[in-house]
Design an enzyme around this catalytic site. Structure first.
Site, mmCIF file in Angstrom:
data_model
loop_
_atom_site.group_PDB
_atom_site.id
_atom_site.type_symbol
_atom_site.label_atom_id
_atom_site.label_comp_id
_atom_site.label_asym_id
_atom_site.label_seq_id
_atom_site.Cartn_x
_atom_site.Cartn_y
_atom_site.Cartn_z
ATOM 1 C CE1 TYR A 142 -3.384 -2.792 0.847
ATOM 2 C CE2 TYR A 142 -4.611 -0.751 1.122
ATOM 3 C CZ TYR A 142 -4.584 -2.116 0.939
ATOM 4 O OH TYR A 142 -5.761 -2.798 0.862
ATOM 5 C CE LYS A 192 2.524 -17.580 -3.116
ATOM 6 N NZ LYS A 192 1.692 -18.795 -3.110
ATOM 7 C CG ASP A 225 -1.263 -20.075 -1.716
ATOM 8 O OD1 ASP A 225 -0.642 -20.109 -0.630
ATOM 9 O OD2 ASP A 225 -0.808 -20.575 -2.767
ATOM 10 C CG ASP A 249 -7.794 -5.203 2.020
ATOM 11 O OD1 ASP A 249 -8.688 -4.771 2.778
ATOM 12 O OD2 ASP A 249 -7.869 -5.118 0.781
ATOM 13 C CG ASP A 253 -13.236 -7.879 2.454
ATOM 14 O OD1 ASP A 253 -12.900 -7.124 3.387
ATOM 15 O OD2 ASP A 253 -13.822 -7.463 1.428
#
Ligand code: IPM
Ligand code: MN
Length: 360
Positions: A142, A192, A225, A249, A253
């Site tokens: 970001y 990751k 993932d 983020d 959700d």
């Protein structure tokens, strides 16, 4: 603290409706528990631009600086759908987070028992889920440089950069381990590291921090993932999940939907400056002005404000309980209206039901 001063930024879309409900609950809770509280509102994002002001007006920032906490609604407006990120109203939120160095975003994912039927997961999978997502909020993809639009021989291109210094990983790791110490003492660090150098450094730093200072907490590294997949297949196995800005983020959700709706998830953004409290959901332009918005994430967000900014977890808990009671009565906004015997209500009625439960 003699008086808790709260800066209120209602934001865009459904922001003003849900903020009105949350402020009423916040005032009633302060009164009930004898806490002196004052609040002032100021615009930001599209709501400010519509008044001919910049997305983060000086007087709004000043009000925040002079307050003990910021209660902030959702930012975003479809009129800017095709605008570059630097011109979008959401940018004001990122600026606020950065200005106050609010690097730790806490997003609790704990379904209210009455809403288990509203979760897309089977009851046996979701029942008992209690997760805290700790999202790094001021670095990573970001904010890192270089960023922007450029051009080379192949034409135009866009760049964002995922960069983390070890100290940034360390400070968010500390928040996660310390939260875990007060919970079930388990941290999953989502990264990751199999593909990205920055995430290899993330993993090493979290591991070192664990070994030197938090070895009594169980630490597992998990690829992002896989973490998304496990979150929807065995959510109960998670306690604290720590992740970088972008991954956090996305995870939040998913976590929100596990609880029945994005309209249920509150969050606290903490760090060095004035703490900011914001729901996880967006401005929901599709239902703005229909009166159908779910105010519960915003009300629960006000609860987190008492817990973290006023150090009054008893008041936070009273607000959580009032929300649970309103839901126990069978009241549901449209987004969580699943299952039998529920009564669909609007934002205003839901807010009033929480108020009544708090005061009753
Ligand atoms: C959130 C939101 C914001 C984010 C947007 C509005 C910039 O999605 O708080 O999760 O990506 O951080
Ligand atoms: Mn988000």
């Amino acid at each position: 603290m003699t008086e808790l001063k709260v800066a209120v930024i209602p934001g865009d879309g459904i922001g003003p409706e849900i903020t009105e409900a949350a402020v009423a609950v916040m005032q009633a809770a302060a009164k009930k528990f004898g806490l002196s509280l004052s609040h002032d509102s100021a615009p930001a994002a599209a709501a400010a631009v519509d008044q001919g002001l910049p997305p983060l007006p000086d007087h709004t920032l000043k009000l925040c600086q002079q307050s003990d906490a910021i209660l902030c609604g959702p930012f975003g407006d479809p009129r800017w759908d095709n605008a570059p990120p630097s011109e979008r109203p959401e940018r004001a939120k990122l600026t606020l987070r950065k200005t106050f160095d609010l690097y730790a975003n806490l997003r609790p994912v704990k379904p209210v028992p009455a809403l288990i039927a509203a979760s897309p997961l089977k009851r046996e999978l979701i029942d008992g889920t209690d997760i805290l997502i700790v999202r790094e909020l001021t670095g990573g993809l970001y904010f890192s440089e270089p960023r922007g639009y450029f051009e080379d021989a192949q034409g135009r291109y866009g760049v964002n950069t995922m960069k983390y210094h070890a100290w940034e990983v360390e400070r968010i790791g500390k928040v996660a381990f310390e939260a875990a110490q007060l919970r079930r003492k388990r941290v999953h660090s989502a990264d990751k590291a199999n593909a990205l150098e920055v995430m290899q450094l993330w993993r090493e730093t979290i591991q070192k921090l664990h070994d030197s200072s938090y070895s009594e907490v169980e630490l597992k590294h998990i690829f992002i993932d896989n973490c998304c997949m496990q979150l929807v297949s065995r959510p109960k196995d998670f306690d604290v999940i720590v992740a970088g800005n972008m991954f956090g983020d996305i995870l939040s959700d998913i976590g929100a939907q596990l609880t029945g709706s994005l309209g249920m998830l509150p969050s606290a953004s903490l760090g060095k400056g004035v703490p900011l409290f914001e729901p996880v959901h967006g401005s929901a332009p599709d239902i703005t002005g229909t009166g159908k918005a779910n105010p519960l994430a915003m009300i629960l967000t006000a609860g987190m404000l008492f817990t973290h900014a006023a150090k009054r977890p008893d008041i936070g808990e009273a607000i959580d309980n009032a929300v649970a009671k309103a839901l126990d009565k069978g009241l549901r906004t449209a987004d969580i209206a699943r299952g039998d015997g529920v009564k669909v209500v609007g934002c205003k009625e839901m807010g009033e039901a929480v108020l009544a439960a708090l005061e009753g």
